[in-house]
Design a protein around this motif. Structure first.
Motif, PDB file in Angstrom:
ATOM      1  N   ARG A 180      -0.939 -86.099  12.904  1.00  0.00           N
ATOM      2  CA  ARG A 180      -1.393 -84.778  12.467  1.00  0.00           C
ATOM      3  C   ARG A 180      -2.898 -84.792  12.261  1.00  0.00           C
ATOM      4  O   ARG A 180      -3.463 -85.749  11.721  1.00  0.00           O
ATOM      5  CB  ARG A 180      -0.697 -84.394  11.168  1.00  0.00           C
ATOM      6  CG  ARG A 180      -1.054 -82.996  10.652  1.00  0.00           C
ATOM      7  CD  ARG A 180      -0.348 -82.671   9.351  1.00  0.00           C
ATOM      8  NE  ARG A 180      -0.816 -83.528   8.275  1.00  0.00           N
ATOM      9  CZ  ARG A 180      -0.072 -84.440   7.661  1.00  0.00           C
ATOM     10  NH1 ARG A 180       1.185 -84.613   8.027  1.00  0.00           N
ATOM     11  NH2 ARG A 180      -0.572 -85.184   6.695  1.00  0.00           N
ATOM     12  N   SER A 182      -6.295 -83.698  10.402  1.00  0.00           N
ATOM     13  CA  SER A 182      -6.561 -83.380   9.000  1.00  0.00           C
ATOM     14  C   SER A 182      -8.023 -83.579   8.660  1.00  0.00           C
ATOM     15  O   SER A 182      -8.692 -84.453   9.229  1.00  0.00           O
ATOM     16  CB  SER A 182      -5.699 -84.260   8.088  1.00  0.00           C
ATOM     17  OG  SER A 182      -6.057 -84.108   6.728  1.00  0.00           O
ATOM     18  N   SER A 284      -5.891 -82.135   0.394  1.00  0.00           N
ATOM     19  CA  SER A 284      -4.976 -83.086  -0.216  1.00  0.00           C
ATOM     20  C   SER A 284      -3.817 -82.375  -0.917  1.00  0.00           C
ATOM     21  O   SER A 284      -2.654 -82.784  -0.796  1.00  0.00           O
ATOM     22  CB  SER A 284      -5.738 -83.954  -1.229  1.00  0.00           C
ATOM     23  OG  SER A 284      -4.878 -84.886  -1.845  1.00  0.00           O
ATOM     24  N   ARG A 286      -2.659 -79.441  -0.197  1.00  0.00           N
ATOM     25  CA  ARG A 286      -1.850 -78.739   0.792  1.00  0.00           C
ATOM     26  C   ARG A 286      -0.941 -79.696   1.545  1.00  0.00           C
ATOM     27  O   ARG A 286       0.186 -79.341   1.916  1.00  0.00           O
ATOM     28  CB  ARG A 286      -2.781 -78.024   1.777  1.00  0.00           C
ATOM     29  CG  ARG A 286      -2.052 -77.139   2.781  1.00  0.00           C
ATOM     30  CD  ARG A 286      -3.026 -76.250   3.538  1.00  0.00           C
ATOM     31  NE  ARG A 286      -4.050 -77.031   4.222  1.00  0.00           N
ATOM     32  CZ  ARG A 286      -5.333 -77.047   3.880  1.00  0.00           C
ATOM     33  NH1 ARG A 286      -5.761 -76.344   2.844  1.00  0.00           N
ATOM     34  NH2 ARG A 286      -6.207 -77.773   4.552  1.00  0.00           N
ATOM     35  N   GLU A 287      -1.401 -80.938   1.761  1.00  0.00           N
ATOM     36  CA  GLU A 287      -0.632 -81.884   2.570  1.00  0.00           C
ATOM     37  C   GLU A 287       0.304 -82.750   1.764  1.00  0.00           C
ATOM     38  O   GLU A 287       1.250 -83.332   2.302  1.00  0.00           O
ATOM     39  CB  GLU A 287      -1.604 -82.763   3.370  1.00  0.00           C
ATOM     40  CG  GLU A 287      -2.433 -81.974   4.393  1.00  0.00           C
ATOM     41  CD  GLU A 287      -3.449 -82.831   5.113  1.00  0.00           C
ATOM     42  OE1 GLU A 287      -3.320 -84.070   5.057  1.00  0.00           O
ATOM     43  OE2 GLU A 287      -4.376 -82.271   5.733  1.00  0.00           O
ATOM     44  N   ASP A 288       0.051 -82.894   0.469  1.00  0.00           N
ATOM     45  CA  ASP A 288       0.908 -83.753  -0.360  1.00  0.00           C
ATOM     46  C   ASP A 288       2.219 -83.046  -0.728  1.00  0.00           C
ATOM     47  O   ASP A 288       2.303 -81.829  -0.731  1.00  0.00           O
ATOM     48  CB  ASP A 288       0.168 -84.152  -1.637  1.00  0.00           C
ATOM     49  CG  ASP A 288      -0.938 -85.149  -1.355  1.00  0.00           C
ATOM     50  OD1 ASP A 288      -0.924 -85.748  -0.273  1.00  0.00           O
ATOM     51  OD2 ASP A 288      -1.829 -85.309  -2.218  1.00  0.00           O
TER      52      ASP A 288
END
Length: 288
Positions: A180, A182, A284, A286-288
């Motif tokens: 992905r 990022s 961070s 948004r992706e965690d």
């Protein structure tokens, strides 16, 4: 993270010696030529004693399944010095050697080439001068680059780690384990990176302020530029790829200074501003 990288390279040392034998043979006897023009340019720099070994890297690129023009950028002192015979053989086969117009340190790898191709629509792939790249190196880099022309594509990247909305030290950043793209992904140039034309334009527009902010950490400056220009970083595979290192007395000098002695952290502190950190914090969350 860096310990596993160093150990891995040490284990592969003797295998690398065997890989160098056919490359030395190619340098003496191959007639394969580098193309002079193309939609992507491979750019690198070298200096001093490393010029006596850079032909191993260049020959590994020359045997690639996909070919592209290759440009070697040298500081003025090295450009006007006598080049080793293996390097002269490569020049006779189409390797292009350019003289840098200033002392840019590791930024020499990309800075002159970016300015040369800006606004032409061409992409630039950077490589290090002490690596042996596989035959599929450029082919697979371009395959992903064609899918994501809005991203920086790398074979090896770190994930920027944060705690309490602050960046953790560089040695605590972790290997990327996803394909992905990022903002949290930090491309490391050692295994090769492909930069899209839109990114090149942005970097050139910023000028050479990196000479004061990040003189010995080109990866730091280029990631900050990617962050500010909206270019995420995508790794080719879900795991980093570490290619073989040509034995060198100077190999790892930047690793020691930037990683083990905290040089990256000093330059990161100078380069990243509050807005940059805010973007990373949001990514961070948004992706965690």
């Amino acid at each position: 993270m860096w310990i596993s990288y160093v150990l891995g390279q040490a284990i592969s040392f003797f295998f690398t010696l065997f890989r160098m034998i056919p490359l030395a043979w190619d340098n003496r006897f191959s007639r394969a030529r580098f193309p002079r023009e193309g939609d992507v340019i491979i750019s690198l720099t070298s200096h001093g004693e490393r010029l006596h070994r850079v032909h191993y890297t260049l020959e590994s690129i020359a045997r690639g399944a996909v070919q592209a023009p290759v440009v070697l950028w040298l500081d003025e002192q090295d450009y006007h010095a006598g080049w080793p015979r293996p390097l002269r053989r490569l020049v006779a086969r189409g390797l292009q050697v350019r003289c840098s117009d200033g002392c840019y340190g590791p930024h020499t790898k990309y800075w002159g080439q970016f300015r040369e191709v800006v606004d032409t629509g061409k992409r630039v792939a950077t490589v290090d001068d002490d690596m042996i790249y596989p035959e599929w190196f450029l082919q697979r880099l371009l395959f992903i680059g064609d899918l994501r022309d809005d991203a920086v594509i790398a074979y090896r990247a770190h994930r920027i780690e944060l705690r309490d909305d602050e960046l953790l030290p560089y040695v605590k950043w972790t290997p990327v384990n996803t394909c992905r793209a990022s903002h949290l992904h930090f491309a490391t140039g050692v295994s090769g990176v492909l930069y899209p034309a839109s990114f090149i334009t942005y970097v050139v527009e910023q000028g050479d302020v990196f000479r004061e902010l990040s003189p010995r950490a080109d990866d730091v400056w280029l990631h900050a530029c990617a962050l500010r220009s909206g270019h995420r970083v995508r790794q080719v595979y879900s795991h980093p790829r570490n290619f073989a290192v040509v034995p060198s007395t100077q190999a790892g000098a930047l690793v020691i200074g930037n990683t083990l002695m905290g040089g990256n952290d000093e330059q990161i502190e100078r380069v990243y501003n509050r807005e940059d950190v805010a973007v990373l914090v949001e990514a961070s969350r948004r992706e965690d």
